[in-house]
Each structure stands twice: as C-alpha cells, then as structure tokens.
Design a protein around this motif. Structure first.
Motif, mmCIF file in Angstrom:
data_model
loop_
_atom_site.group_PDB
_atom_site.id
_atom_site.type_symbol
_atom_site.label_atom_id
_atom_site.label_comp_id
_atom_site.label_asym_id
_atom_site.label_seq_id
_atom_site.Cartn_x
_atom_site.Cartn_y
_atom_site.Cartn_z
ATOM 1 N N PRO A 24 46.302 41.422 39.727
ATOM 2 C CA PRO A 24 47.698 41.097 39.403
ATOM 3 C C PRO A 24 47.901 39.642 39.003
ATOM 4 O O PRO A 24 48.659 39.366 38.059
ATOM 5 C CB PRO A 24 48.436 41.402 40.714
ATOM 6 C CG PRO A 24 47.626 42.457 41.358
ATOM 7 C CD PRO A 24 46.208 42.130 41.019
ATOM 8 N N ILE A 59 49.357 38.135 35.574
ATOM 9 C CA ILE A 59 50.449 37.155 35.456
ATOM 10 C C ILE A 59 50.062 36.084 34.458
ATOM 11 O O ILE A 59 50.825 35.722 33.569
ATOM 12 C CB ILE A 59 50.760 36.507 36.828
ATOM 13 C CG1 ILE A 59 51.345 37.533 37.797
ATOM 14 C CG2 ILE A 59 51.722 35.335 36.657
ATOM 15 C CD1 ILE A 59 51.674 36.955 39.164
ATOM 16 N N VAL A 63 49.056 32.789 49.235
ATOM 17 C CA VAL A 63 49.677 32.879 47.916
ATOM 18 C C VAL A 63 51.161 33.174 48.126
ATOM 19 O O VAL A 63 51.514 34.040 48.913
ATOM 20 C CB VAL A 63 49.028 34.026 47.108
ATOM 21 C CG1 VAL A 63 49.953 34.501 46.018
ATOM 22 C CG2 VAL A 63 47.721 33.584 46.514
ATOM 23 N N PRO A 64 52.066 32.432 47.449
ATOM 24 C CA PRO A 64 53.481 32.729 47.626
ATOM 25 C C PRO A 64 53.758 34.218 47.380
ATOM 26 O O PRO A 64 53.316 34.781 46.377
ATOM 27 C CB PRO A 64 54.148 31.868 46.565
ATOM 28 C CG PRO A 64 53.223 30.717 46.402
ATOM 29 C CD PRO A 64 51.841 31.280 46.580
ATOM 30 N N VAL A 121 56.139 36.009 46.415
ATOM 31 C CA VAL A 121 56.824 36.482 45.217
ATOM 32 C C VAL A 121 55.826 36.700 44.085
ATOM 33 O O VAL A 121 56.003 37.570 43.231
ATOM 34 C CB VAL A 121 57.966 35.501 44.825
ATOM 35 C CG1 VAL A 121 57.415 34.177 44.373
ATOM 36 C CG2 VAL A 121 58.862 36.093 43.771
ATOM 37 N N LEU A 122 54.710 35.951 44.122
ATOM 38 C CA LEU A 122 53.674 36.109 43.101
ATOM 39 C C LEU A 122 52.973 37.452 43.204
ATOM 40 O O LEU A 122 52.669 38.085 42.199
ATOM 41 C CB LEU A 122 52.628 35.000 43.257
ATOM 42 C CG LEU A 122 52.665 33.915 42.203
ATOM 43 C CD1 LEU A 122 53.654 32.870 42.598
ATOM 44 C CD2 LEU A 122 51.296 33.345 42.016
ATOM 45 N N LEU A 153 55.388 40.049 41.896
ATOM 46 C CA LEU A 153 55.496 39.949 40.442
ATOM 47 C C LEU A 153 54.230 40.479 39.779
ATOM 48 O O LEU A 153 54.291 41.265 38.829
ATOM 49 C CB LEU A 153 55.742 38.489 40.034
ATOM 50 C CG LEU A 153 55.638 38.177 38.547
ATOM 51 C CD1 LEU A 153 56.772 38.837 37.796
ATOM 52 C CD2 LEU A 153 55.648 36.681 38.303
ATOM 53 N N GLY A 154 53.064 40.068 40.309
ATOM 54 C CA GLY A 154 51.785 40.462 39.714
ATOM 55 C C GLY A 154 51.601 41.963 39.724
ATOM 56 O O GLY A 154 51.275 42.566 38.688
ATOM 57 N N ILE A 155 51.827 42.567 40.884
ATOM 58 C CA ILE A 155 51.658 44.020 40.970
ATOM 59 C C ILE A 155 52.672 44.717 40.069
ATOM 60 O O ILE A 155 52.361 45.687 39.380
ATOM 61 C CB ILE A 155 51.783 44.490 42.441
ATOM 62 C CG1 ILE A 155 50.639 43.883 43.254
ATOM 63 C CG2 ILE A 155 51.738 46.007 42.534
ATOM 64 C CD1 ILE A 155 50.692 44.209 44.736
ATOM 65 N N ILE A 197 53.904 43.579 37.283
ATOM 66 C CA ILE A 197 53.463 43.447 35.888
ATOM 67 C C ILE A 197 52.318 44.415 35.589
ATOM 68 O O ILE A 197 52.303 45.076 34.550
ATOM 69 C CB ILE A 197 53.041 41.979 35.598
ATOM 70 C CG1 ILE A 197 54.290 41.111 35.473
ATOM 71 C CG2 ILE A 197 52.200 41.907 34.332
ATOM 72 C CD1 ILE A 197 54.014 39.670 35.142
ATOM 73 N N VAL A 198 51.364 44.524 36.537
ATOM 74 C CA VAL A 198 50.241 45.452 36.334
ATOM 75 C C VAL A 198 50.759 46.864 36.106
ATOM 76 O O VAL A 198 50.369 47.535 35.142
ATOM 77 C CB VAL A 198 49.278 45.428 37.541
ATOM 78 C CG1 VAL A 198 48.319 46.606 37.481
ATOM 79 C CG2 VAL A 198 48.509 44.119 37.585
ATOM 80 N N GLN A 222 53.716 47.777 35.170
ATOM 81 C CA GLN A 222 54.494 47.784 33.934
ATOM 82 C C GLN A 222 53.582 47.916 32.714
ATOM 83 O O GLN A 222 53.809 48.746 31.834
ATOM 84 C CB GLN A 222 55.293 46.473 33.847
ATOM 85 C CG GLN A 222 56.130 46.311 32.612
ATOM 86 C CD GLN A 222 57.531 46.845 32.832
ATOM 87 O OE1 GLN A 222 57.850 47.332 33.920
ATOM 88 N NE2 GLN A 222 58.364 46.760 31.818
ATOM 89 N N THR A 236 59.690 40.362 50.871
ATOM 90 C CA THR A 236 59.457 39.701 49.586
ATOM 91 C C THR A 236 58.402 40.411 48.736
ATOM 92 O O THR A 236 58.612 40.653 47.553
ATOM 93 C CB THR A 236 59.030 38.245 49.805
ATOM 94 O OG1 THR A 236 59.886 37.669 50.776
ATOM 95 C CG2 THR A 236 59.133 37.459 48.531
ATOM 96 N N SER A 248 59.730 43.596 47.359
ATOM 97 C CA SER A 248 61.036 43.593 46.701
ATOM 98 C C SER A 248 60.998 43.990 45.235
ATOM 99 O O SER A 248 61.916 44.641 44.751
ATOM 100 C CB SER A 248 61.678 42.216 46.855
ATOM 101 O OG SER A 248 60.834 41.244 46.299
ATOM 102 N N LEU A 249 59.953 43.606 44.511
ATOM 103 C CA LEU A 249 59.955 43.882 43.074
ATOM 104 C C LEU A 249 59.168 45.130 42.723
ATOM 105 O O LEU A 249 59.107 45.523 41.569
ATOM 106 C CB LEU A 249 59.368 42.681 42.318
ATOM 107 C CG LEU A 249 59.975 41.320 42.640
ATOM 108 C CD1 LEU A 249 59.198 40.216 41.987
ATOM 109 C CD2 LEU A 249 61.425 41.267 42.214
#
Lengths: 285, 269
Positions: free
Chosen positions: A28, A32, B114-115, B117-118, B121-123, B125-126, B128, B210, B213-214
């Motif tokens: 992931p 990004i 790792v923050p 939210v990253l 977001l990363g998962i 995007i993958v 998506q 967190t 959440s996305l």
C-alpha cells in the motif's frame, strides 16, 4: 532432509507475518508513492507521471499552514505527555514499594488505552462545552462574565484530547525503563552523598533515556497522522495533515492525498531518525 | 518503615490528579447516561433512570448499533486468531538467528509507527486501483492486522526471551517431534500470555478507528458508527452507548486479568 528443514524452518515460521506486512503495509505505501505522481481530472485518477501534486502542495499557503499547525500539535502534545508521564512513572517505579500495588496502579494508567478513543473524546463535552462543568465553575466563581468559548472546538481542546489519548504510549516505555534500573546504583549514589536531584539527573535520567525515546517516537508518529481528535475536538480553524488527507479522500482526490501522505511519511521518518540519533534504543529491545 | 519524604506526597497528589484526568470524563458520561428522559448533554443531571441505556437499542435513536457491534465483534475475533497465529510462529522463529530477522523486525516496528492514516489511505488506494470494493472484513481486516500484529509480536518476543529452552530440549531428547514439543510443552506454558495478548489485540481491534476509517466500505464497524453519531445524535443516548461499550471493554480486561492470574498461579504449583 532434516538439515534442510532446520535451515528453512525459521523462514517458514515468519512467512505469515512477512506476508501480512508486505500485503497491507509495504505494497500500500508503494502504491501511495506511485499514485502521488498520477493525474486527477476532477472525478477520477489516471496513471501518469506528473509532479503537479507536489508543486500544488509546496506552493499552497494552506498546506504550509497545515503542516506548521501539525508541528505545533506534535511539540505541545509531546511536551505535555512527557511532563505527565515521567513523574507518574517515577512515582510508580520508585515510590510504590509494594509490587502488587505497583501492578494495580500501572494497570489503572493503562486501562483507558484499551477503550474507545472516540468515546474518550466525546466524554470531554460535559466538561468543556459552552454549558460544561468548567464554564459553570468559572461563572459561579464570577471569574468570567460569559462562558469561555475556546475550551471546546479549539486547538486547546485538540491538544488536551491528544494528551489524554496518548500519554499511555509515554508512560509504558518510561515505566519499563525505570523498572530496569538496578536499585543498587541508586543506593550507591546515595552512599556517596548525592542529593535526590543529583540522583535523578545523573543516574535515573540517563538510564531512562531509551524509554523516553521510544515513548517520544510513539507520540510523535501518532500525532503526525492524527485526524480523529482534530475532527472531534477541533474547531473549523484546527487543521492537521491527517485531516487534510482525509478531506481530500472524501472528495476522491487520491493523487493529491497520496502526495501529502508521502510528505507526511518523509517528515515523520526524519523526526524518528532524529530521535534515534540522540538516543540509542537498541538496548531496550 | 522508612519515613515518607515530601516528594512522595507531592508525586502521590500528582498521580491522583492524573488518574482523575484519565477517568473523570469517562465517569462523567457514565453518570450523564443515567439521567431521566429530560436529560441533556451537560450537567447538572436531570433525574435518574435507565431510559437512555434502553434507547441505545431503539434503532431510530442511534442507528443500527447492534449490527455494527456484531461486525466489530466478528472482526475482533478474527484479528485475535490470526494475530496470535502469526506472532507465535514468528516468535518461535526469532529465538534463533536467521538471515533477514532484522529486516522483519524493523518492518514490524515500522508498521506500528507509520501514521495510521497512511495505512488506511494506502490500502484504500490498492483496492481502488485493483477495482475491488473495500469491506470491513477484507481491507478492514488487513488494516487491523497492521496495528495488532506488532503489539502481539513484541510481547511474544518478550515472553520467549524469558522462556527456558530446557523444557523443550528435554522433550526433544525424549524423542518428541517439533509439533509434539510445541503442543505438549511450549503451548501450555505460554497459554496465560496468549490470553493476555489475545485480549489486548481484541480491544485494539474493537476500538480501532483511524486505520479502518477509509477502508471499511459500505458497512461501519462500531467506532465508525459512533463517530458518525457524534454529528447527529445530540441526546444522552450517545453517552449511553459510550457507557455500554466502555463497560464491555472493562469487562473483557477484567476477565483476561483474572484468567491470566489464575493460570500463572496454577503454573507455579
């Protein structure tokens, strides 16, 4: 046959864990990185190679302010977490002699960590709200003429909320490193006539430094990516990079969010490396 | 007994205030969720009843809380099971030196720092990019594992560090296979710790916000559901839900600690 199995055994055993992190962390984050160079046409992302997302971020006043505001949160939350966690851990480790009580009191500090962050944030409302307890008290004592507005939905509330949520991450490591200090060292220092303050400064603090460093890494990285507290406790003015990313995803601007995430990750890594430069934590692990 | 110094009392007061800071707000919402029907979000308490606790289960008040609770429960149990398997296996491997151990160790640590939210977001995007819809039990499960496995693994390392290898060697000398040694010797010895880790892992997952959440897709987990309510539920029903889920967490912690103590006592005998 048995020899090859012996040699391969550790690799077989760590395969599941490696897969978890490759699939859900490394891949992931690589995506990004890739998507941060993609194009966004208003409603969807398209593969491309453009630096536009980064240029947008670096030239925008808003994102610059957001980053500065995030740093402000990081510094304040880190400071207050440390200022609370050190005396608390010190009290537990050195003043509570009964081991049973030590465990009970330590658990007391850690139990809230196991409960919902959201609920813990919500529970500040009856205290800090416009008609909350603090305002009732201030009005009752005639200290203010009208309710104080900045208690809730403000930067103050955000920092308070984060200190409330994350102090555990500082207490745990510091308490751990304090408990490992050989008590004979303190007795020796006392015998040689060191004052309480000298013992703290010359013996305890250096030996607690790795715990402080680990706690700091946790707190810094948690606050860097934070957006729940900022959403729930912050007002319209409160901004953080995490909240910015979440908002951008809300409007499907994945490439821009990705570019922000890459910068956020880079900044976080620099902070962590900085902390590791100052303190060697390997002896703690 | 040594006379207690001034610093003891000062620190004790500081500690007391800290505990108040930790628990005060929580107990405030416990109290406020026990108000009468005319209750509001702030003090003073208006009446006393269990009205709002009952309202939690009325759908029109707070949405479909029961379903999201079930989802969080199932997800939590799955996360516990897989985190334990993954981290026990890795913990066993880490007792010996092997090439790449350091890399995996730092990879695990980085998952923790790792923050969040990253990760989300990363998962997101993958999924998506691959064109797969996100869901709480696929992408959400993965996101939770990145949070729980590092904790489970680090505690496991600590446990195996203190683990006396003599027991295992004895078993092997007597001809036990690797599998037999694990199930007959190692597993019973680490069982209390596994319960502790399982519980910690469960609460981490149950309350995770967190990272999920996305990527939770259509259906919310409980923390996401509650987060949604903060904007549209303005009655003490919100506090009542908070009270119930917090008490649920407390109960789990208490059960685990009791089990942990009972089992470690049994081992000492």
């Amino acid at each position: 046959m048995t020899r090859t199995w012996k040699a391969l055994q550790p690799y077989t055993l760590v395969t599941p864990q490696t897969l978890v992190f490759l699939l859900f962390l490394v891949f992931p984050i690589l995506m990004i990185l890739i998507v941060s160079f993609w194009d966004f046409n208003g409603y969807a992302m398209t593969p491309a190679f453009t630096l536009q997302n980064y240029i947008d971020i670096f030239t925008s006043q808003v994102s610059l302010k957001t980053y500065l505001n995030t740093f402000k949160y990081v510094i304040l939350v880190w400071f207050f977490c440390l200022a609370i966690a050190f005396p608390v851990s010190y009290f537990l480790a050195f003043h509570v002699k009964n081991q049973k009580w030590q465990i009970i009191l330590f658990l007391l500090c850690t139990v809230p960590f196991w409960t919902s962050n959201i609920i813990r944030m919500i529970s500040w409302v009856p205290f800090l709200g416009k008609e909350g307890l603090v305002n009732q008290l201030l009005l009752g004592l005639n200290l203010v003429q009208e309710p104080v507005q900045w208690l809730l939905f403000s930067d103050f509330a955000v920092v308070l909320g984060m200190v409330h949520l994350y102090n555990f991450f500082m207490i745990g490591p510091i308490f751990n490193s304090l408990m490992r200090i050989d008590r004979n060292l303190i007795t020796a220092a006392e015998d040689m006539g060191a004052s309480g303050f000298q013992i703290l400064k010359e013996v305890i603090l250096p030996l607690a430094s790795s715990g402080i460093a680990i706690g700091s890494i946790f707190v810094v990285t948690l606050v860097m990516g934070e957006f729940v507290t900022v959403r729930l406790m912050g007002g319209g003015q409160s901004a953080s990079v995490g909240k910015l990313i979440a908002t951008q995803i809300g409007s499907l601007q994945y490439p821009l969010a990705a570019a922000n995430a890459v910068i956020l990750l880079a900044v976080t890594l620099i902070l962590v490396v900085g902390i590791l430069r100052v303190v060697d934590i390997r002896k703690e692990l | 007994m040594q006379k207690r110094s001034l610093s003891f009392y000062l620190l004790a007061i500081f500690f007391g205030l800290f505990v108040l800071f930790l628990y005060g707000p929580m107990f405030a919402i416990f109290a406020l969720s026990l108000q009468g029907e005319e209750g509001t979000l702030t003090f003073p308490m208006r009446g006393f009843s269990f009205y709002w606790l009952g309202q939690v289960f009325q759908e029109q008040r707070v949405g479909s809380f029961v379903e999201s609770f079930q989802r969080s429960l199932i997800l939590g149990l799955a996360v516990v099971l897989f985190s334990l398997i993954v981290s026990v296996l890795a913990g066993l491997a880490f007792r010996n030196r092997f090439k790449g151990a350091n890399t995996l160790f730092y990879l695990t640590i980085s998952s923790l720092i790792v923050p969040s939210v990253l990760v989300s977001l990363g998962i997101g995007i993958v999924f998506q990019v691959l064109g797969i819809p996100t869901n709480w039990f696929t992408s959400g499960f993965g996101a939770h594992m990145t949070w729980t496995v590092p904790f489970a693994f680090l505690i496991m390392l600590g446990i195996f560090n203190r683990f006396n290898p003599a027991y295992e060697e004895a078993a092997k000398d007597m001809g036990a296979s690797d599998g037999q040694t694990f199930w007959a010797v190692v597993f019973p010895l680490i069982l209390p710790s596994l319960i502790g880790i399982g519980l910690l892992t469960f609460t981490l997952s149950y309350d995770e916000f967190t990272r999920t959440s996305l990527v939770s897709g259509q259906d919310n987990t409980l923390p996401l559901e509650i987060f949604g309510m903060t904007t549209n539920v303005t009655s003490p029903a919100l506090y009542a839900l908070g009270t119930l889920t917090t008490l649920f967490s407390f109960a789990l912690i208490a059960i685990a600690l009791t089990a942990f103590q009972a089992l470690s006592k049994r081992q000492q005998q």
